[in-house]
Write a protein that holds these residues in place. Structure first.
Motif, short mmCIF file in Angstrom:
data_model
loop_
_atom_site.label_atom_id
_atom_site.label_comp_id
_atom_site.label_asym_id
_atom_site.label_seq_id
_atom_site.Cartn_x
_atom_site.Cartn_y
_atom_site.Cartn_z
N MET A 46 0.65 -1.28 -0.07
CA MET A 46 -0.03 0.13 0.20
C MET A 46 0.80 1.25 -0.14
O MET A 46 0.71 2.26 -0.65
N ASN A 49 2.69 2.01 -3.42
CA ASN A 49 1.80 2.57 -4.29
C ASN A 49 1.46 4.19 -3.98
O ASN A 49 1.33 5.06 -4.78
N PHE A 75 -3.97 0.73 -4.79
CA PHE A 75 -3.84 1.13 -3.53
C PHE A 75 -5.27 0.96 -2.87
O PHE A 75 -5.64 0.36 -1.74
N LEU A 78 -6.00 -2.58 -2.14
CA LEU A 78 -5.28 -3.11 -0.96
C LEU A 78 -5.71 -2.81 0.42
O LEU A 78 -5.33 -3.33 1.38
N THR A 79 -6.50 -1.66 0.41
CA THR A 79 -6.92 -1.04 1.64
C THR A 79 -7.92 -1.89 2.42
O THR A 79 -8.02 -1.64 3.76
N GLN A 118 -10.54 3.02 3.53
CA GLN A 118 -11.08 2.30 2.45
C GLN A 118 -12.01 3.22 1.66
O GLN A 118 -11.94 3.44 0.70
N ALA A 121 -9.67 5.81 -0.04
CA ALA A 121 -9.01 5.18 -1.22
C ALA A 121 -9.90 5.31 -2.25
O ALA A 121 -9.57 5.31 -3.63
N CYS A 147 -3.95 8.44 6.91
CA CYS A 147 -2.73 7.46 6.97
C CYS A 147 -1.81 7.96 8.22
O CYS A 147 -1.53 7.38 9.13
#
Length: 156
Positions: A46, A49, A75, A78-79, A118, A121, A147
Motif C-alpha cells: 500500500m 503505491n 491502493f 489493497l486497503t 477504504q 481510497a 494515514c
C-alpha cells in the motif's frame, strides 16, 4: 437428464464449499508471526503505491494520469487486506512490529480508521479516474491525513 442436473448441482455445491473454505483459509494464520508478516507486507505494498502518487502530487516526478490511476486502483484494492492480520489471536505487537498496543486498547477507533481509509481510497480512485488534478490532490491529501493520523496514534 434429471440425474445429470443433480450431479451438476452437487458438483457446484462442492466447488462453492471448496471456494468458501479456501477464502476462509486465506485469513487463517498458523501463528501470530504469520499474521504480523501478512499485515506488514500488505501495508508495505500500500505504501509503495501511495508513495508514487505522493511524488506525483508533490511534483517530485512528472504527473502521469494513467500511472496515477493504476496506483490509485491498486491502493484502493489493497486497503481492505491488512486488517485481518491485526485481529488474529496473539498478533499483538512484539519484536517484529511497530504496531503499538494502543491498537488493541482502542480497537473500535482503529477499525473506524481502517474503514475510513477504504472510503478515502475509493474517493482517490474516483478522482484519478476523472483525471482532474485539483480533485486528485484533495482526495490524496485526505487519504494522507488519515494515514498520518493512524500512524501517529498506532505506530511506533
Amino acid at each position: 437428464m434429471n440425474s445429470m442436473i443433480k450431479v451438476a448441482g452437487s458438483f457446484l455445491s462442492i466447488v462453492a464449499l471448496t471456494v468458501s473454505a479456501s477464502a476462509f483459509a486465506q485469513h487463517a494464520f498458523n501463528d501470530a508471526d504469520k499474521a504480523v508478516e501478512y499485515r506488514q507486507k500488505a501495508l508495505s505494498i500500500m505504501q509503495n503505491n501511495f508513495a508514487v502518487m505522493g511524488d506525483m502530487v508533490k511534483g517530485d516526478i512528472e504527473f502521469d494520469g494513467t500511472i496515477f490511476a493504476e496506483r490509485a486502483n491498486d491502493f484502493a484494492a489493497l486497503t481492505s487486506i491488512p486488517w485481518i492480520g491485526f485481529s488474529q489471536e496473539g498478533a499483538m505487537p512484539g519484536n517484529n512490529t511497530d504496531a503499538l498496543p494502543a491498537i488493541w486498547d482502542n480497537w473500535e477507533d482503529f477499525v473506524e480508521r481502517a474503514e475510513k481509509l477504504q472510503q478515502d481510497a475509493k474517493a482517490l480512485q474516483q478522482a484519478a479516474a476523472a483525471g482532474e488534478q485539483g480533485a486528485i490532490r484533495e482526495a490524496f491529501m485526505t487519504a494522507a491525513r488519515n494515514c498520518k493520523g493512524c500512524h501517529d496514534q498506532y505506530k511506533d
